[in-house]
Design a protein around this motif. Sequence first.
Motif, PDB file in Angstrom:
ATOM      1  N   ASP A 293     -19.355 -19.019  20.775  1.00 62.66           N
ATOM      2  CA  ASP A 293     -19.891 -17.901  21.563  1.00 62.66           C
ATOM      3  C   ASP A 293     -19.394 -17.938  23.010  1.00 62.66           C
ATOM      4  O   ASP A 293     -19.265 -19.028  23.612  1.00 62.66           O
ATOM      5  N   TYR A 294     -19.129 -16.739  23.558  1.00 64.90           N
ATOM      6  CA  TYR A 294     -18.650 -16.599  24.932  1.00 64.90           C
ATOM      7  C   TYR A 294     -19.290 -15.368  25.553  1.00 64.90           C
ATOM      8  O   TYR A 294     -19.927 -14.556  24.868  1.00 64.90           O
ATOM      9  N   GLN A 295     -19.094 -15.224  26.869  1.00 60.63           N
ATOM     10  CA  GLN A 295     -19.429 -13.989  27.557  1.00 60.63           C
ATOM     11  C   GLN A 295     -18.118 -13.345  27.998  1.00 60.63           C
ATOM     12  O   GLN A 295     -17.283 -14.004  28.631  1.00 60.63           O
ATOM     13  N   VAL A 296     -17.943 -12.061  27.665  1.00 62.26           N
ATOM     14  CA  VAL A 296     -16.673 -11.383  27.895  1.00 62.26           C
ATOM     15  C   VAL A 296     -16.929 -10.082  28.647  1.00 62.26           C
ATOM     16  O   VAL A 296     -17.877  -9.343  28.347  1.00 62.26           O
ATOM     17  N   GLY A 297     -16.080  -9.797  29.650  1.00 59.66           N
ATOM     18  CA  GLY A 297     -16.226  -8.553  30.394  1.00 59.66           C
ATOM     19  C   GLY A 297     -15.166  -8.421  31.465  1.00 59.66           C
ATOM     20  O   GLY A 297     -14.302  -9.300  31.626  1.00 59.66           O
ATOM     21  N   PRO A 298     -15.191  -7.319  32.224  1.00 60.83           N
ATOM     22  CA  PRO A 298     -14.253  -7.145  33.337  1.00 60.83           C
ATOM     23  C   PRO A 298     -14.578  -8.109  34.469  1.00 60.83           C
ATOM     24  O   PRO A 298     -15.656  -8.722  34.488  1.00 60.83           O
ATOM     25  N   VAL A 299     -13.673  -8.242  35.414  1.00 54.73           N
ATOM     26  CA  VAL A 299     -13.881  -9.159  36.542  1.00 54.73           C
ATOM     27  C   VAL A 299     -15.170  -8.795  37.274  1.00 54.73           C
ATOM     28  O   VAL A 299     -15.374  -7.650  37.674  1.00 54.73           O
ATOM     29  N   GLY A 300     -16.040  -9.771  37.415  1.00 57.60           N
ATOM     30  CA  GLY A 300     -17.306  -9.572  38.105  1.00 57.60           C
ATOM     31  C   GLY A 300     -18.426  -9.042  37.235  1.00 57.60           C
ATOM     32  O   GLY A 300     -19.544  -8.850  37.696  1.00 57.60           O
ATOM     33  N   GLY A 301     -18.153  -8.812  35.912  1.00 64.39           N
ATOM     34  CA  GLY A 301     -19.174  -8.288  34.988  1.00 64.39           C
ATOM     35  C   GLY A 301     -19.061  -6.769  34.912  1.00 64.39           C
ATOM     36  O   GLY A 301     -18.235  -6.163  35.588  1.00 64.39           O
ATOM     37  N   ARG A 302     -19.699  -6.236  34.027  1.00 66.39           N
ATOM     38  CA  ARG A 302     -20.802  -6.674  33.207  1.00 66.39           C
ATOM     39  C   ARG A 302     -20.307  -7.361  31.926  1.00 66.39           C
ATOM     40  O   ARG A 302     -19.441  -6.867  31.253  1.00 66.39           O
ATOM     41  N   TYR A 303     -20.923  -8.548  31.636  1.00 65.00           N
ATOM     42  CA  TYR A 303     -20.470  -9.358  30.526  1.00 65.00           C
ATOM     43  C   TYR A 303     -21.322  -9.129  29.283  1.00 65.00           C
ATOM     44  O   TYR A 303     -22.500  -8.795  29.370  1.00 65.00           O
ATOM     45  N   GLN A 304     -20.704  -9.352  28.116  1.00 66.22           N
ATOM     46  CA  GLN A 304     -21.403  -9.253  26.840  1.00 66.22           C
ATOM     47  C   GLN A 304     -21.338 -10.606  26.141  1.00 66.22           C
ATOM     48  O   GLN A 304     -20.283 -11.256  26.125  1.00 66.22           O
ATOM     49  N   GLY A 305     -22.447 -11.025  25.561  1.00 63.30           N
ATOM     50  CA  GLY A 305     -22.455 -12.251  24.772  1.00 63.30           C
ATOM     51  C   GLY A 305     -21.875 -11.978  23.401  1.00 63.30           C
ATOM     52  O   GLY A 305     -22.456 -11.240  22.609  1.00 63.30           O
ATOM     53  N   LEU A 306     -20.692 -12.554  23.112  1.00 60.94           N
ATOM     54  CA  LEU A 306     -19.964 -12.274  21.875  1.00 60.94           C
ATOM     55  C   LEU A 306     -19.445 -13.563  21.239  1.00 60.94           C
ATOM     56  O   LEU A 306     -19.366 -14.602  21.896  1.00 60.94           O
ATOM     57  N   THR A 307     -19.071 -13.446  19.967  1.00 59.46           N
ATOM     58  CA  THR A 307     -18.492 -14.570  19.238  1.00 59.46           C
ATOM     59  C   THR A 307     -17.002 -14.319  19.035  1.00 59.46           C
ATOM     60  O   THR A 307     -16.588 -13.198  18.706  1.00 59.46           O
ATOM     61  N   CYS A 308     -16.186 -15.358  19.243  1.00 61.56           N
ATOM     62  CA  CYS A 308     -14.757 -15.241  18.971  1.00 61.56           C
ATOM     63  C   CYS A 308     -14.562 -15.231  17.451  1.00 61.56           C
ATOM     64  O   CYS A 308     -14.837 -16.222  16.774  1.00 61.56           O
ATOM     65  N   THR A 309     -14.086 -14.114  16.913  1.00 63.88           N
ATOM     66  CA  THR A 309     -13.891 -13.995  15.467  1.00 63.88           C
ATOM     67  C   THR A 309     -12.460 -14.296  15.048  1.00 63.88           C
ATOM     68  O   THR A 309     -12.197 -14.530  13.864  1.00 63.88           O
ATOM     69  N   ASP A 310     -11.529 -14.301  16.020  1.00 66.04           N
ATOM     70  CA  ASP A 310     -10.137 -14.610  15.685  1.00 66.04           C
ATOM     71  C   ASP A 310      -9.406 -15.016  16.957  1.00 66.04           C
ATOM     72  O   ASP A 310      -9.618 -14.438  18.022  1.00 66.04           O
ATOM     73  N   ILE A 311      -8.559 -16.044  16.847  1.00 68.46           N
ATOM     74  CA  ILE A 311      -7.693 -16.455  17.951  1.00 68.46           C
ATOM     75  C   ILE A 311      -6.318 -16.702  17.379  1.00 68.46           C
ATOM     76  O   ILE A 311      -6.142 -17.550  16.494  1.00 68.46           O
ATOM     77  N   THR A 312      -5.338 -15.918  17.820  1.00 72.17           N
ATOM     78  CA  THR A 312      -3.975 -16.000  17.320  1.00 72.17           C
ATOM     79  C   THR A 312      -3.028 -16.017  18.508  1.00 72.17           C
ATOM     80  O   THR A 312      -2.912 -15.023  19.219  1.00 72.17           O
ATOM     81  N   GLY A 313      -2.353 -17.152  18.719  1.00 68.92           N
ATOM     82  CA  GLY A 313      -1.465 -17.250  19.872  1.00 68.92           C
ATOM     83  C   GLY A 313      -2.249 -17.067  21.149  1.00 68.92           C
ATOM     84  O   GLY A 313      -3.209 -17.789  21.426  1.00 68.92           O
ATOM     85  N   ASN A 314      -1.862 -16.089  21.953  1.00 66.34           N
ATOM     86  CA  ASN A 314      -2.558 -15.830  23.207  1.00 66.34           C
ATOM     87  C   ASN A 314      -3.431 -14.568  23.140  1.00 66.34           C
ATOM     88  O   ASN A 314      -3.667 -13.901  24.134  1.00 66.34           O
ATOM     89  N   THR A 315      -3.869 -14.233  21.919  1.00 65.80           N
ATOM     90  CA  THR A 315      -4.722 -13.068  21.685  1.00 65.80           C
ATOM     91  C   THR A 315      -5.991 -13.489  20.959  1.00 65.80           C
ATOM     92  O   THR A 315      -5.931 -14.227  19.981  1.00 65.80           O
ATOM     93  N   ALA A 316      -7.156 -13.022  21.449  1.00 63.91           N
ATOM     94  CA  ALA A 316      -8.427 -13.345  20.815  1.00 63.91           C
ATOM     95  C   ALA A 316      -9.243 -12.076  20.612  1.00 63.91           C
ATOM     96  O   ALA A 316      -9.110 -11.106  21.351  1.00 63.91           O
ATOM     97  N   VAL A 317     -10.058 -12.090  19.565  1.00 60.57           N
ATOM     98  CA  VAL A 317     -10.955 -10.968  19.255  1.00 60.57           C
ATOM     99  C   VAL A 317     -12.388 -11.468  19.346  1.00 60.57           C
ATOM    100  O   VAL A 317     -12.732 -12.534  18.809  1.00 60.57           O
ATOM    101  N   PHE A 318     -13.258 -10.693  20.058  1.00 61.19           N
ATOM    102  CA  PHE A 318     -14.653 -11.062  20.257  1.00 61.19           C
ATOM    103  C   PHE A 318     -15.544  -9.958  19.709  1.00 61.19           C
ATOM    104  O   PHE A 318     -15.316  -8.779  19.967  1.00 61.19           O
ATOM    105  N   ASP A 319     -16.582 -10.365  18.971  1.00 56.67           N
ATOM    106  CA  ASP A 319     -17.484  -9.370  18.408  1.00 56.67           C
ATOM    107  C   ASP A 319     -18.891  -9.967  18.289  1.00 56.67           C
ATOM    108  O   ASP A 319     -19.079 -11.169  18.377  1.00 56.67           O
TER     109      ASP A 319
END
Length: 319
Positions: A293-319
């Motif tokens: 689990d992570y918090q993801v959002g634009p610089v300075g927020g607003r952040y969402q608590g999400l789970t990383c569902t896929d990480i491939t190379g330098n690309t990750a998907v959070f849901d």
Amino acid sequence: MATKITINVTNNSPNSQNFFFFQQPAVYSGGPKVYTNSLYSQEVLPYSTSGSVLSFTMILQYYAGVQQQVEPPQIGQPSGQLGAIQAIDLTPASGGTPTKNTTNMTVDPSLGLSPAFTTQDPQSGSFRINTPVYDPALMNYSAGSAVQSLTGAITLSNFVTAQPNTHLDCQPIIKFYVQTGDYTAGTVMNFTSSSATAALCDATPGFTTFNVSYNSNGTWTVKNMVMAQLANGSRGLLEKSSFTTELNAAAQIAEVLNEAGTAVVSTGQAANFLRPITVTNLTAPGAIIRNRDYQVGPVGGRYQGLTCTDITGNTAVFD
């Protein structure tokens, strides 16, 4: 002589990189969600210090494939053991010479596919797998399009969960991709997120060799080659076109914080912050772990608590 498709990969970044290869999913009828497997994966040292070039060659022969599912397909997990394959032809356009475009799947006494035979119903450019009567509550099967490498290894490239007593039509697409990451052959991966920033090797126009360079800024340069008569009269590879992918300048800077939101573990780019959020060009992809689990959002927020569902190379998907 069978046509071969070869992808040569050069790592022009300053660090060692893992690369994996995959195919664009076929168009299916008679089946639900389409899954994609990695075809091959290998680590490559920087070209500047090693001279290393990774070559992956496939035989352009269409195969129908089926396998027994141990559990429902999951990203990052093997799709199962390949149970049976059968060389097969695609249905010609209207008026064309009939081809052996259909195979019958069997499950009793064991999983198998019959030698291909001719039927008239499948649409142009597709092949058909006829599935038998069986109880999906007891066992499920994957069915789809397989690919053979030059070494003879055959992998179920993309597939659906077969339904009993149906006609499953599969229309393969001969477009292949190279992406950074480590997915061994036969491992289910996320096509949407992986292909978004990958190198495309499109064999549809007749290109047979692709020279792919991974650049230090995260872009790719692809040179499309064909066998042709050269100026000196001999036959050899001739470059027909080339392109370099672009960084997504319109993307917003995204921050990925730890679950507590107390520290930034990586930054990257996101087209938007609607779930699922895809973050590309991660500065620290090694700090992102699938299913954490992570918090993801634009610089300075607003952040969402999400789970990383896929990480491939330098690309990750959070849901």
